[in-house]
Write a protein that holds these residues in place. Sequence first.
Motif, PDB file in Angstrom:
ATOM      1  N   LYS A 102      -6.506  42.427  -2.615  1.00 17.47           N
ATOM      2  CA  LYS A 102      -5.768  41.951  -1.176  1.00 17.47           C
ATOM      3  C   LYS A 102      -4.755  40.870  -1.180  1.00 17.47           C
ATOM      4  CE  LYS A 102      -8.098  45.074   1.095  1.00 17.47           C
ATOM      5  NZ  LYS A 102      -7.622  46.084   1.948  1.00 17.47           N
ATOM      6  N   ASN A 103      -4.710  40.199  -2.488  1.00 18.58           N
ATOM      7  CA  ASN A 103      -3.846  38.882  -2.663  1.00 18.58           C
ATOM      8  C   ASN A 103      -4.243  37.939  -1.775  1.00 18.58           C
ATOM      9  OD1 ASN A 103      -1.987  37.586  -3.957  1.00 18.58           O
ATOM     10  ND2 ASN A 103      -0.419  38.172  -2.204  1.00 18.58           N
ATOM     11  N   ILE A 104      -5.585  37.878  -1.573  1.00 21.00           N
ATOM     12  CA  ILE A 104      -6.195  36.591  -0.909  1.00 21.00           C
ATOM     13  C   ILE A 104      -6.663  35.580  -1.833  1.00 21.00           C
ATOM     14  CG2 ILE A 104      -8.012  36.042   0.513  1.00 21.00           C
ATOM     15  CD1 ILE A 104      -8.134  38.918   1.874  1.00 21.00           C
ATOM     16  N   GLU A 121       1.857  29.508   4.423  1.00 20.79           N
ATOM     17  CA  GLU A 121       1.691  31.027   4.489  1.00 20.79           C
ATOM     18  C   GLU A 121       0.398  31.495   4.150  1.00 20.79           C
ATOM     19  OE1 GLU A 121       5.871  29.557   4.271  1.00 20.79           O
ATOM     20  OE2 GLU A 121       4.027  29.248   3.048  1.00 20.79           O
ATOM     21  N   ASN A 122      -0.345  32.514   4.919  1.00 17.81           N
ATOM     22  CA  ASN A 122      -1.562  33.039   4.783  1.00 17.81           C
ATOM     23  C   ASN A 122      -2.682  31.971   4.801  1.00 17.81           C
ATOM     24  OD1 ASN A 122      -0.336  35.399   4.334  1.00 17.81           O
ATOM     25  ND2 ASN A 122       0.012  35.156   2.388  1.00 17.81           N
ATOM     26  N   TYR A 123      -2.626  30.709   5.092  1.00 17.28           N
ATOM     27  CA  TYR A 123      -3.572  29.731   5.329  1.00 17.28           C
ATOM     28  C   TYR A 123      -4.900  30.202   5.785  1.00 17.28           C
ATOM     29  CZ  TYR A 123      -6.120  25.567   6.453  1.00 17.28           C
ATOM     30  OH  TYR A 123      -6.928  24.530   6.756  1.00 17.28           O
ATOM     31  N   ARG A 178      -5.723  33.190   6.758  1.00 16.12           N
ATOM     32  CA  ARG A 178      -6.434  34.390   6.036  1.00 16.12           C
ATOM     33  C   ARG A 178      -7.242  33.895   4.707  1.00 16.12           C
ATOM     34  NH1 ARG A 178      -2.649  37.553   2.075  1.00 16.12           N
ATOM     35  NH2 ARG A 178      -2.961  35.900   1.016  1.00 16.12           N
ATOM     36  N   ASP A 179      -6.554  32.793   4.045  1.00 14.08           N
ATOM     37  CA  ASP A 179      -7.462  32.552   2.747  1.00 14.08           C
ATOM     38  C   ASP A 179      -8.641  31.647   3.207  1.00 14.08           C
ATOM     39  OD1 ASP A 179      -5.573  33.676   1.307  1.00 14.08           O
ATOM     40  OD2 ASP A 179      -4.368  31.867   0.924  1.00 14.08           O
TER      41      ASP A 179
END
Length: 335
Positions: A119-121, A168-170, A172-173
């Motif tokens: 998931k590129n997490i 970016e994607n903070y 989500r992570d």
Amino acid sequence: MNESSWGPPPAAGLVGRAERTHPVPAGPVRETRQATQTPPMSIVPDPSGGEPEQRQDRSGRRPRKRAGRNLRAAVGVGLGLGAVVLVALFVYKPLFLGVIAVAVVVGMHELATRLAESKNIRVPLPPLAVGGAAMVLAGYLGGAEGAWVAVALTALAVLLWRMVRPPENYLRDVTAGVFVAFYVPFLATFVALMLAADDGSWRVFTFLLLTVVSDTGAYAVGWRLGRRKLAPRISPGKTREGLAGAVVFAMAAGAPCMHFLIDGGTWWQGLVLGLGVALSATLGDLGESMIKRDLGIKDMGRLLPGHGGIMDRLDSLLPTAPVVWLLFLAFVGAS
């Protein structure tokens, strides 16, 4: 393979009329008859990890079902892990805490790796590793209150650690990081809470034994008698008959364990304990199956031959730990 070779044979009357009107050479007739015969069915393991699937072979018998994993390797690894756990559990309690901490850190590493690959997490692993080990120690030394403080500090550390990277994607992570913190080390902390009791070694032993017995009963009964799917969209190999086997096996083992191993315990409490273990272990297994299906993987890792990764062995143990701890607390108290 042409299409006609898999279709049903023509009706007898039509064949007869065709032969009388247009004679067919002997060679093609024999070939057509051989092609229209339906090969016998066989059972082969499903590579996705579910129930063995049916395929056709050329033998005249129906082979037995076969497990999808290397059973010999699985048994050998299981016995080795069991020996390590029992020695640590009954020789020196702090040593068993170290076993829990190592399992937690390795499990989080496996889960974080799979999240990144599928998931590129990007889960902040360093604060999770330190915080996870701290949760286990805090639960053993400070009880439930200490465990909750360690959870809160670990979540805060995840939020801060992720700030060193671009925004970016903070969200989500860090959300995934907090999920990992609760799913692995926090649930494992309840094992440390059980261990802290005066008869803590026997409480943990009962918890581990009933979970293993539940899994064994589900596998044995489901493999032999399983027909009706329990949750086909999540785990095709799970059956209702297997769940019934897990309940019966766990309750049968829970009654003597609670009566003979736990201070102040009675046999009927063991029945309730066994039922709770069977249900929570099954739900835990389904929960990890849901995660793996979402990630598109079969196993969380390859560390343990015949088993997969550490998380593939913790899937039923982690959600069962708080259930067993609560039942022990209700039946015989915290200490």
